[in-house]
Design an enzyme around this catalytic site. Structure first.
Site, short mmCIF file in Angstrom:
data_model
loop_
_atom_site.label_atom_id
_atom_site.label_comp_id
_atom_site.label_asym_id
_atom_site.label_seq_id
_atom_site.Cartn_x
_atom_site.Cartn_y
_atom_site.Cartn_z
N LYS A 1 36.23 48.93 53.41
CA LYS A 1 35.88 48.32 54.68
C LYS A 1 36.53 49.02 55.86
CE LYS A 1 33.80 44.62 52.96
NZ LYS A 1 32.42 44.76 52.70
N HIS B 1 35.84 42.18 60.57
CA HIS B 1 35.53 41.96 59.16
C HIS B 1 36.59 42.55 58.24
CE1 HIS B 1 32.46 42.63 55.68
NE2 HIS B 1 33.15 41.53 55.49
N HIS C 1 31.52 42.27 63.16
CA HIS C 1 31.03 43.25 62.21
C HIS C 1 30.33 44.39 62.96
CE1 HIS C 1 31.15 40.34 58.76
NE2 HIS C 1 30.99 39.48 59.75
N CYS D 1 34.69 48.29 58.86
CA CYS D 1 33.96 47.42 59.77
C CYS D 1 34.91 46.47 60.50
CB CYS D 1 32.93 46.64 58.96
SG CYS D 1 32.03 45.36 59.83
N TYR E 1 24.18 37.29 59.73
CA TYR E 1 24.92 37.19 60.98
C TYR E 1 24.29 36.15 61.89
CZ TYR E 1 26.31 41.85 59.38
OH TYR E 1 26.76 42.90 58.63
#
Length: 161
Positions: free
Chosen positions: A147, A116, A10, A149, A39
């Protein structure tokens, strides 16, 4: 120990060159209702690797994959405008991420490495040869649209590990 079959990379989705810490991310995640940082590892701009949630605990970083994965976040992922996705990893972050991934693969040899964004796009997961960078975001129930990421192709970059 949990069965780990995936390592998910990420970014913190923060502007290039701006420093943030595990404590900052922990605060952001608690504000979103998490019990603690989601995380397992965070890599700072200077390349230092910091522990977040213990890897023995299920993470809170990738819906539908938390129970069997480890989440790594590098600080950055957006251009200086704080909007445009960009691979902002410093050389130190790249070196540290590579070292951490090698260490985790030694511990969990069958674990696959993904970004991710790849975990939220079903086509990318199951359609051989699908290039996520060319996704038109038209799939039914596609969660990928928002997204970028981690702002680089993690699967391709770390395929050799």
């Amino acid at each position: 120990m949990r069965k780990i079959d995936t390592v998910i990379i990420h970014c913190s989705a923060t502007a290039e060159g701006k420093s943030f810490t595990v404590a900052d991310i922990d605060r952001w995640h608690r504000q979103r209702g998490f019990a603690q940082i989601g995380y397992h590892y965070v890599i700072y701009l200077d390349g230092t690797i910091h522990k977040g949630r213990p890897i023995e605990q299920v993470g809170a970083h990738c819906q539908g994959h938390n129970s069997h994965s480890i989440g790594i976040c590098y600080i950055g992922g957006l251009a200086k405008d704080n909007k445009t996705p960009k691979d902002t990893r410093t050389e130190a972050q790249k070196q540290s991420l590579l070292a951490l991934l090698k260490e985790l693969r030694a511990k969990f040899p069958s674990a696959k490495i993904h970004g991710h964004r790849e975990m939220t796009c079903k086509r990318a997961q199951y359609e051989a040869g699908f290039n996520i960078a060319e996704c038109s975001r038209h799939c039914a129930n596609c969660k990928f649209a928002a997204k970028a990421c981690p702002s680089f192709d993690a699967t391709k970059e770390y395929a050799h590990i």
